[in-house]
Motif scaffolding. Structure first.
Motif, PDB file in Angstrom:
ATOM      1  N   VAL A   1       0.851  -1.188   0.000  1.00  0.00           N
ATOM      2  CA  VAL A   1       0.000   0.000   0.000  1.00  0.00           C
ATOM      3  C   VAL A   1       0.886   1.236   0.000  1.00  0.00           C
ATOM      4  N   PRO A   2       0.859   2.014  -1.086  1.00  0.00           N
ATOM      5  CA  PRO A   2       1.690   3.218  -1.146  1.00  0.00           C
ATOM      6  C   PRO A   2       1.071   4.334  -0.302  1.00  0.00           C
ATOM      7  N   GLY A   3       1.820   5.392  -0.084  1.00  0.00           N
ATOM      8  CA  GLY A   3       1.268   6.541   0.634  1.00  0.00           C
ATOM      9  C   GLY A   3       0.081   7.131  -0.110  1.00  0.00           C
ATOM     10  N   HIS A   4       0.174   7.117  -1.430  1.00  0.00           N
ATOM     11  CA  HIS A   4      -0.888   7.651  -2.277  1.00  0.00           C
ATOM     12  C   HIS A   4      -0.986   6.780  -3.533  1.00  0.00           C
ATOM     13  N   GLY A   5      -2.185   6.663  -4.091  1.00  0.00           N
ATOM     14  CA  GLY A   5      -2.372   5.860  -5.296  1.00  0.00           C
ATOM     15  C   GLY A   5      -2.785   4.440  -4.955  1.00  0.00           C
ATOM     16  N   ARG A   6      -3.007   3.652  -5.997  1.00  0.00           N
ATOM     17  CA  ARG A   6      -3.548   2.301  -5.805  1.00  0.00           C
ATOM     18  C   ARG A   6      -2.516   1.334  -5.217  1.00  0.00           C
ATOM     19  N   PRO A   7      -2.949   0.457  -4.329  1.00  0.00           N
ATOM     20  CA  PRO A   7      -2.075  -0.616  -3.856  1.00  0.00           C
ATOM     21  C   PRO A   7      -1.580  -1.461  -5.030  1.00  0.00           C
ATOM     22  N   ALA A   8      -0.402  -2.062  -4.872  1.00  0.00           N
ATOM     23  CA  ALA A   8       0.215  -2.790  -5.987  1.00  0.00           C
ATOM     24  C   ALA A   8       1.009  -3.970  -5.463  1.00  0.00           C
ATOM     25  N   LYS A   9       1.473  -4.798  -6.396  1.00  0.00           N
ATOM     26  CA  LYS A   9       2.331  -5.926  -6.045  1.00  0.00           C
ATOM     27  C   LYS A   9       3.795  -5.537  -6.261  1.00  0.00           C
ATOM     28  N   ALA A  10       4.704  -6.440  -5.861  1.00  0.00           N
ATOM     29  CA  ALA A  10       6.142  -6.138  -5.858  1.00  0.00           C
ATOM     30  C   ALA A  10       6.681  -5.724  -7.237  1.00  0.00           C
ATOM     31  N   ASP A  11       6.127  -6.316  -8.312  1.00  0.00           N
ATOM     32  CA  ASP A  11       6.660  -5.986  -9.644  1.00  0.00           C
ATOM     33  C   ASP A  11       6.479  -4.506  -9.979  1.00  0.00           C
ATOM     34  N   VAL A  12       5.376  -3.921  -9.514  1.00  0.00           N
ATOM     35  CA  VAL A  12       5.114  -2.499  -9.787  1.00  0.00           C
ATOM     36  C   VAL A  12       6.114  -1.628  -9.007  1.00  0.00           C
ATOM     37  N   VAL A  13       6.429  -2.046  -7.794  1.00  0.00           N
ATOM     38  CA  VAL A  13       7.374  -1.295  -6.968  1.00  0.00           C
ATOM     39  C   VAL A  13       8.791  -1.402  -7.561  1.00  0.00           C
ATOM     40  N   THR A  14       9.130  -2.567  -8.064  1.00  0.00           N
ATOM     41  CA  THR A  14      10.426  -2.753  -8.725  1.00  0.00           C
ATOM     42  C   THR A  14      10.524  -1.852  -9.957  1.00  0.00           C
ATOM     43  N   GLN A  15       9.425  -1.767 -10.708  1.00  0.00           N
ATOM     44  CA  GLN A  15       9.386  -0.896 -11.884  1.00  0.00           C
ATOM     45  C   GLN A  15       9.562   0.572 -11.479  1.00  0.00           C
ATOM     46  N   PHE A  16       8.923   0.956 -10.385  1.00  0.00           N
ATOM     47  CA  PHE A  16       9.019   2.321  -9.839  1.00  0.00           C
ATOM     48  C   PHE A  16      10.486   2.643  -9.512  1.00  0.00           C
ATOM     49  N   ARG A  17      11.191   1.678  -8.933  1.00  0.00           N
ATOM     50  CA  ARG A  17      12.608   1.857  -8.619  1.00  0.00           C
ATOM     51  C   ARG A  17      13.429   1.987  -9.911  1.00  0.00           C
ATOM     52  N   ASP A  18      13.167   1.099 -10.864  1.00  0.00           N
ATOM     53  CA  ASP A  18      13.899   1.147 -12.137  1.00  0.00           C
ATOM     54  C   ASP A  18      13.670   2.484 -12.843  1.00  0.00           C
ATOM     55  N   ASN A  19      12.425   2.948 -12.832  1.00  0.00           N
ATOM     56  CA  ASN A  19      12.102   4.240 -13.448  1.00  0.00           C
ATOM     57  C   ASN A  19      12.853   5.377 -12.759  1.00  0.00           C
ATOM     58  N   THR A  20      12.999   5.246 -11.437  1.00  0.00           N
ATOM     59  CA  THR A  20      13.687   6.288 -10.667  1.00  0.00           C
ATOM     60  C   THR A  20      15.182   6.307 -10.995  1.00  0.00           C
ATOM     61  N   VAL A  21      15.774   5.120 -11.062  1.00  0.00           N
ATOM     62  CA  VAL A  21      17.202   5.026 -11.397  1.00  0.00           C
ATOM     63  C   VAL A  21      17.441   5.636 -12.786  1.00  0.00           C
ATOM     64  N   GLU A  22      16.555   5.314 -13.714  1.00  0.00           N
ATOM     65  CA  GLU A  22      16.662   5.831 -15.078  1.00  0.00           C
ATOM     66  C   GLU A  22      16.533   7.352 -15.089  1.00  0.00           C
ATOM     67  N   TRP A  23      15.580   7.844 -14.317  1.00  0.00           N
ATOM     68  CA  TRP A  23      15.349   9.292 -14.208  1.00  0.00           C
ATOM     69  C   TRP A  23      16.605  10.003 -13.690  1.00  0.00           C
ATOM     70  N   VAL A  24      17.169   9.486 -12.604  1.00  0.00           N
ATOM     71  CA  VAL A  24      18.337  10.126 -11.988  1.00  0.00           C
ATOM     72  C   VAL A  24      19.534  10.098 -12.957  1.00  0.00           C
ATOM     73  N   THR A  25      19.725   8.964 -13.614  1.00  0.00           N
ATOM     74  CA  THR A  25      20.831   8.823 -14.566  1.00  0.00           C
ATOM     75  C   THR A  25      20.716   9.858 -15.687  1.00  0.00           C
ATOM     76  N   LEU A  26      19.505  10.028 -16.181  1.00  0.00           N
ATOM     77  CA  LEU A  26      19.250  10.967 -17.264  1.00  0.00           C
ATOM     78  C   LEU A  26      19.475  12.419 -16.826  1.00  0.00           C
ATOM     79  N   ILE A  27      18.924  12.792 -15.682  1.00  0.00           N
ATOM     80  CA  ILE A  27      19.061  14.167 -15.183  1.00  0.00           C
ATOM     81  C   ILE A  27      20.542  14.466 -14.904  1.00  0.00           C
ATOM     82  N   LYS A  28      21.245  13.470 -14.354  1.00  0.00           N
ATOM     83  CA  LYS A  28      22.668  13.627 -14.045  1.00  0.00           C
ATOM     84  C   LYS A  28      23.450  13.941 -15.328  1.00  0.00           C
ATOM     85  N   ARG A  29      23.180  13.184 -16.362  1.00  0.00           N
ATOM     86  CA  ARG A  29      23.890  13.370 -17.635  1.00  0.00           C
ATOM     87  C   ARG A  29      23.645  14.789 -18.183  1.00  0.00           C
TER      88      ARG A  29
END
Ligand SMILES: [Zn+2]
Length: 270
Positions: free
Chosen positions: A191-219
């Protein structure tokens, strides 16, 4: 022909019925029954996911939002959906949208875990597991309820917004997500702080998206681009949209977008 058409319609109806059975709108709250002892209530104003866990006639309340009138409505809803009294209040972190209702319920006899943990321990120590991580704030509490196979993670994971991992940066987020995925690897609901509850795969995707975001902004930041320039790079807009799981249009206000880029740059530089 008539018969098989009717049968198809009946099937479709019963499928959507199942969904509305577990989720309903009540007095401006989106109420989801996770199991016999656990309910998630989403407040529509703050969008905060509030947890109600019943154990032996006592109720654990997770993340009550602020708002005088809405709290009266929440108290009514608790009376309707659970058979007991709010005995203990837990907050996943101390931000107002997750703890603003503490005083209201404390005035009605509930103990706030942060203030009087022993009262909460007396009822819930066997049934609720708390894990401290550092990602969204310096002290984020993950609340695991094994018997309901549900894990409340506060704003470490937000399923309706971009990540806000400003206290722990990427290392903090990674550590927290590792723990979350580990606890939920048998299919537990997150259960996230906000938005729909999800399973582990969605949370893993959220992490991957974040890593990608940070890498891109850094560059782009290291290439000397300003926040405004970075915001206008099409690749950045695509990376931002990956967090738009609710497909809102626009996803977030322009001011929130620039703030997200700014804070990401701060994390990279800090
Ligand atoms: Zn929040």
């Amino acid at each position: 022909m008539m018969f098989s058409l009717a049968a198809t319609v009946a099937l479709v109806l019963s499928a959507s019925q199942v969904e509305s059975d577990s989720e309903r709108i009540q007095d401006g709250f989106r109420v989801t029954d996770i199991g016999p002892s656990l309910t998630v209530v989403a407040d529509t104003e703050y969008g905060t996911n509030i947890g109600l866990f019943e154990k032996d006639g006592a109720i654990l309340l997770i993340d009550p939002m602020p708002g005088e009138e809405r709290l009266v409505a929440l108290a009514e809803l608790i009376k309707d959906s659970a058979s007991g009294q709010v005995d203990c209040i837990l907050n996943t972190h101390n931000h107002e949208d997750h703890s603003g209702g503490n005083a209201f319920f404390a005035a009605n006899g509930a103990a706030i875990a942060e203030v009087s943990l022993e009262v909460c321990n007396a009822v819930f120590s066997e049934s609720v597991q708390l894990i401290t991580v550092q990602s969204h704030t310096d002290e984020d509490i993950l609340v695991f309820v094994p018997e309901a196979s549900t894990l409340f993670v506060g704003d470490v994971f937000d399923n309706s917004w971009h990540p806000t991992f400003y206290a722990g940066g990427l290392p903090g987020l990674n550590q927290a997500i590792d723990i979350i995925v580990d606890l939920a690897n048998d299919g537990a609901l997150i259960v996230p702080g906000h938005g729909r509850p999800a399973k582990a795969d969605v949370v893993t995707q959220f992490r991957d998206n974040t890593v990608e975001w940070v890498t891109l902004i850094k560059r782009l930041h290291e290439a000397g681009m300003t926040v405004e320039q970075i915001m206008n790079v099409p690749e950045v807009e695509v990376a931002l949209q990956r967090f738009n799981t609710e497909r809102r249009d626009p996803f977030i206000p322009q001011r929130a977008y620039s703030r997200f880029v700014e804070r990401t740059v701060e994390i990279i530089s800090g």
